[in-house]
Design an enzyme around this catalytic site. Structure first.
Site, mmCIF file in Angstrom:
data_model
loop_
_atom_site.group_PDB
_atom_site.id
_atom_site.type_symbol
_atom_site.label_atom_id
_atom_site.label_comp_id
_atom_site.label_asym_id
_atom_site.label_seq_id
_atom_site.Cartn_x
_atom_site.Cartn_y
_atom_site.Cartn_z
ATOM 1 C CB CYS A 99 -1.228 7.276 1.408
ATOM 2 S SG CYS A 99 -2.324 6.229 2.460
ATOM 3 C CD GLU A 133 -1.852 1.821 1.499
ATOM 4 O OE1 GLU A 133 -1.756 3.017 0.634
ATOM 5 O OE2 GLU A 133 -2.550 2.311 2.483
ATOM 6 C CD GLU A 135 2.659 9.608 -1.050
ATOM 7 O OE1 GLU A 135 3.774 9.415 -1.398
ATOM 8 O OE2 GLU A 135 1.449 9.864 -0.741
#
Ligand code: ADP
Length: 502
Positions: free
Chosen positions: A308, A274, A406
């Site tokens: 996330c 993940e 990110e």
């Protein structure tokens, strides 16, 4: 076992005497075979309070030798111990007990989480700790509902399937939701009869260790849960490479996810990943603007943006771009940034100096690329601690660094779009695919776009809902495998087909 000299100062503001007692008992040790042991090397590392940069506790620095020992114990517990073959009802009881103990110690766990991670107590109390208990409770129910099948085989045969545990599971978790991530990993693994070796993130080891203590209060057999604190290269990489670990479950950066996958090839261990995200959050002019502003702000500012699935790319239809970004900036301005232990604080510091530097780098890059910080864009004014002001960048296009990478901080990049096709095209124009959202009152458009977005979760007129009953995981480079829901059972079982000649 002396007190960490600066503890009173490092943990100032904490009210839970149990949390302080836990911190005082430093250095913290590794949990192997139901006992707390020092790292074989004798090494420890510091875990800091990111709100004041002071040392909360010393923690054992586990490495390869400790992982080897933990795997030996785990293997024995799996092959010879009672857990893998326990009555499912008995597994349920243990998982329920863990959930109850988390609830019972909620206040203490919430303070430890906030001290170690920096997230507002408001969030630890209302999201992380109850979410962890809920996850254990949800999978407690699953232990008795893991079915095989009877298959329509040739009439001369009887064929059925068994769902068996995978075995020894290495679980490597990040620092953004420390206890919650531990629960997402441990609960389904135990429900299916596996044994685990958990490695918390080096920035936030405390609540996992406290969870380890609570687990020892239950009837879980010794050696079923090991907790190895330490660094990524060292403890983490030894888990990823270990030839006698059957499965590794990882949550963290895409970069490290790729290393884990490479390391897994030695013994072809099962892998679930993940990873990161750069989630599009799409706002149409017909949306309820007040709700969209609120939801989009929570979507990027919650947990200081260290999420996330954060809605870090805010796509706003051209006509309402100025109005929407004004309102979002107003909302950002109203956020109380400060001591995360204060009940009124809604944004605390980032987790670490490294993360602070990283986000400052992105603020600089955004400005250099020509984006404008409509609000924020600077580190917080606090004297100590890793604070960043909630930031809304306007004038962003989807090719800029702040729209592609990110950031993992409270930084929204607001990007205009023309129409539905443009929103979907730009939204999907990313290497990630963890989550997405769309705000509109047109239900047909909402569902059409939900189908077109390449993401593991899509929210409509809301942002960030997560529930243990619904799967969570990524498309594209956001990883593979689905945690939560019945899908986690697939991650932690393997299927055996049995034929009997009639
Ligand atoms: P972040 O960049 O947000 O800190 P990481 O992906 O580096 O996230 O870390 C997530 C988890 O992965 C942490 O527990 C960390 O210790 C671990 N980790 C980091 N590097 C490695 C590695 N090379 N092998 C295994 N685990 C690692």
């Amino acid at each position: 076992m002396g007190a960490t000299p600066s503890l009173e100062s490092a943990a100032r503001g904490a009210k839970s005497s149990a949390a302080l007692e836990f911190l005082r008992n430093s250095p913290k040790k590794l949990l192997i075979n139901g006992k707390w042991v020092a790292a074989k090397s004798g090494k420890t590392f510091e875990t800091l309070n990111p709100a004041n940069e002071e040392v909360l506790a010393l923690v054992a620095e586990g490495d390869k030798a400790d992982v080897d020992e933990a795997v030996k114990i785990a293997r024995k517990a799996y092959e010879e111990g009672p857990w893998a073959s326990a009555r499912p009802h008995d597994r349920t009881k243990v998982l329920l007990k863990i959930a109850d103990l988390i609830d019972k110690h909620a206040e203490e766990l919430a303070e430890l989480e906030t001290l170690d991670n920096g997230k507002p107590l408001f969030e630890s109390k209302n999201i992380d700790i109850p979410g962890a208990a809920e996850t254990f409770r949800y999978y407690a129910g699953f232990a008795t509902k893991i079915y095989g099948e009877t298959n329509p085989s040739d009439p001369s045969m009887f064929n059925y399937t068994l769902r068996e545990p995978v075995g020894v599971c290495g679980q490597i978790i990040p620092w953004n939701f420390p206890l919650l991530m531990a629960a997402w990993k441990i609960a389904p693994a135990l429900a299916c009869g596996n044994v685990v070796i958990l490695k918390p993130a080096e920035q936030t080891p405390l609540t996992a260790l406290r969870l380890g203590e609570l687990i020892l209060e239950t009837d879980l057999p010794q050696g079923v849960v090991q907790i190895i604190t330490g660094f990524g290269p060292g403890a983490g990489s030894s888990i990823a490479e270990h030839p006698d670990i059957d499965k590794v479950a990882f949550t963290g950066s895409t970069e490290v996810g790729k290393l884990i996958l490479k390391a897994s090839t030695g013994n072809l261990k099962r892998v679930s990943l993940e990873l990161g995200g750069k989630s599009p959050n799409i706002i149409f002019p017909d949306a309820d603007m007040q709700q969209a502003v609120f939801g989009s702000s929570i979507g990027i500012f919650m947990n200081q943006g260290q999420v996330c699935c954060a809605g870090s790319r805010v796509f706003v239809q051209e006509k309402v771009y100025d109005q929407f970004t004004d309102s979002m900036s107003q909302f950002a301005k109203s956020i109380t940034l400060g001591n995360p232990l204060d009940a009124s604080t809604r944004m605390g510091p980032l987790v670490s100096k490294e993360q602070h530097d990283r986000v400052k780098g992105y603020l600089k890059a955004g400005k250099e690329e020509g984006a404008k910080a409509k609000i924020g864009g600077e580190p917080g004014k606090q004297e100590r601690g890793y604070f960043i002001e909630p930031t809304v960048f306007t004038g962003v296009n989807n090719q800029m660094k702040i729209a592609r990478e990110e950031i993992f901080g409270p930084v929204a990049s607001a990007i205009p779009f023309k129409d539905e096709n443009d929103a979907v095209f730009q939204g999907n124009d990313t290497t990630y695919g963890l989550a997405a959202a769309v705000w509109t009152k047109d239900i047909s458009r909402a569902h059409t776009i939900a189908r077109k977005l390449k993401a593991g979760t899509v929210w409509i007129n809301t942002y960030g809902q997560i529930d243990p009953m619904s799967p969570f995981g990524g498309y594209k480079q956001s990883g593979f495998g689905r945690e939560l829901g019945k899908y986690a059972i697939d991650l932690y079982t393997q299927i055996k087909s049995v034929y009997l000649k009639l």
